[in-house]
Design an enzyme around this catalytic site. Structure first.
Site, PDB file in Angstrom:
ATOM      1  N   HIS A  10       3.320  -8.498  -1.426  1.00  0.00           N
ATOM      2  CA  HIS A  10       4.561  -8.231  -1.083  1.00  0.00           C
ATOM      3  C   HIS A  10       4.989  -6.759  -1.729  1.00  0.00           C
ATOM      4  CE1 HIS A  10       5.388 -10.403  -4.721  1.00  0.00           C
ATOM      5  NE2 HIS A  10       6.530  -9.426  -5.052  1.00  0.00           N
ATOM      6  N   ASP A  21      -0.528 -13.979  -0.872  1.00  0.00           N
ATOM      7  CA  ASP A  21       0.365 -12.790  -1.490  1.00  0.00           C
ATOM      8  C   ASP A  21      -0.429 -11.991  -2.437  1.00  0.00           C
ATOM      9  OD1 ASP A  21       2.564 -11.146  -1.790  1.00  0.00           O
ATOM     10  OD2 ASP A  21       3.351 -12.352  -3.260  1.00  0.00           O
ATOM     11  N   SER A  27       5.820  -7.780 -10.112  1.00  0.00           N
ATOM     12  CA  SER A  27       4.783  -8.545  -9.324  1.00  0.00           C
ATOM     13  C   SER A  27       3.496  -7.740  -9.423  1.00  0.00           C
ATOM     14  CB  SER A  27       5.449  -8.471  -7.979  1.00  0.00           C
ATOM     15  OG  SER A  27       6.183  -9.688  -7.878  1.00  0.00           O
TER      16      SER A  27
END
Length: 361
Positions: free
Chosen positions: A93, A126, A207
């Site tokens: 993402h 992810d 992230s």
């Protein structure tokens, strides 16, 4: 046991974490957020048992800030160098917005910025891998072991929350083996399997960064952070002490496959299911169940004898209550592995089927 999975996982239905730009995954921070340069703003407390300053000095050169732009906008996230020939691990993402003709740039801890290409990405876990040209900036992060992680052990998170490169926070592993479902692109969901839970501050932009142990070895990839709903229908801003990281064992397996083939092959059942409400299941004398709404002709479930209208009651010996259980197995088991399914048909319970998983088309 599959390389991708660890036994005794638990699903957390209360996690509400879309953590892409401006939301609640530890995801990309929005492109409008402020950014520091190469400086490292470190939380240097050693209260949790690590010499945080020395660990940060060791790991910071291996962690990068990632800027991705595409037709829909842009954002920033984090990553770490995993191979000396230029491969960088991050979350899907973080870079998904640049997947179709966009641009990705990587900034090292010394402030050097270079272009990066997307080697491959996997929406379902992810994870993604980038490639930059070889240079003197490439300091490979040490890889730890998921098997050695224990609840309560001190950990340090390094990344670029809100675009602030070189940010260091510390905490502990507060729980293990979490299974967390998070939104992904194109109405898909990603599943964080056997995730590490930590109270080290994880915010948008962390992230894809590094969760390391006291030796500075990577044990997880920070990916999601929980939020608390507010009275006005919004959600809390910033870390609430519940962050989740993909274990290094899973991240390493997925990244190796991406580097080798450019993609990841997952297994699949070939069945569409709908959870049966608890009260309806109780009325039917069941502890739970998944209604089989459709079966792919010639697929693994069909070959095992499952039919539309069946009710799956057990999955590998566990009561079937949610579609996430099936999704989790497709990520932790390999094509060719078998799964025992208990089911009911036309009111008759106690039926069994052995599904040999196929390769996802």
């Amino acid at each position: 046991m599959s390389q991708r999975g660890i036994a005794h996982r638990r699903w957390l239905p209360w996690i509400l974490v879309p953590v892409a730009a401006g939301a609640a995954l530890a995801g990309c921070s929005s492109s409008g957020s402020s950014s520091s340069g190469s400086g490292g703003s470190a939380s240097a407390s050693s209260d949790v048992g690590c010499a945080v300053t020395s660990v940060a000095d060791k790991v910071l050169p291996s962690v990068v800030t990632i800027a991705a732009t595409g037709a829909a906008g842009g954002g920033t996230g984090s990553g770490e160098v995993i191979k000396s020939d230029g491969y960088i691990l991050t979350n899907n993402h973080v870079i998904a917005i640049a997947a179709n003709g966009g641009k990705v740039e990587v900034t090292f801890s010394d402030g050097t910025t270079v272009p990066a290409t997307i080697v491959g990405r996997d929406v379902l876990t992810d994870l993604a891998v980038l490639k930059v040209a070889q240079s003197d900036n490439l300091k490979v992060i040490g890889l730890g072991s998921s098997d050695s992680v224990q609840v309560g052990q001190p950990v340090i998170a390094i990344g670029a929350p809100l675009g602030l490169s070189g940010t260091v926070t510390s905490g502990i592993v507060s729980a293990m083996d979490r299974t967390v479902e998070v939104p992904a692109e194109d109405d898909h969901t990603a599943l964080l399997v056997s995730a590490l839970q930590t109270d080290a501050a994880i915010n948008p932009g962390n992230s894809g960064g590094a969760l390391v142990n006291c030796s500075g070895d990577l044990i997880g990839v920070p990916t999601a952070g929980a939020t608390v709903p507010t009275a006005d229908g919004g959600s809390s801003a910033g870390s609430v002490g519940l962050g989740f990281a993909i274990p290094v064992s899973i991240a390493n397996t997925i990244s190796d496959e991406i580097i080798s083939t450019g993609r990841v092959s997952h297994s699949y059942f070939g069945v569409q299911t709908l959870p049966i409400p608890a009260d309806a299941a109780a009325q039917a004398g069941l502890k739970g169940g998944l209604f089989v709404a459709g079966v792919v002709a010639g697929g693994p479930a069909a070959k095992a004898g499952l039919q539309q209208g069946d009710v799956i009651t057990e999955i590998d010996g566990q009561t079937a209550t949610t579609n996430v259980q099936l999704q989790e197995l497709t990520l932790t088991k390999q094509p060719g592995d078998t799964v025992t399914i208990g089911y009911a048909r036309d009111g008759a319970t106690g039926k069994k089927a052995t599904v040999t998983l196929g390769t996802q088309p």
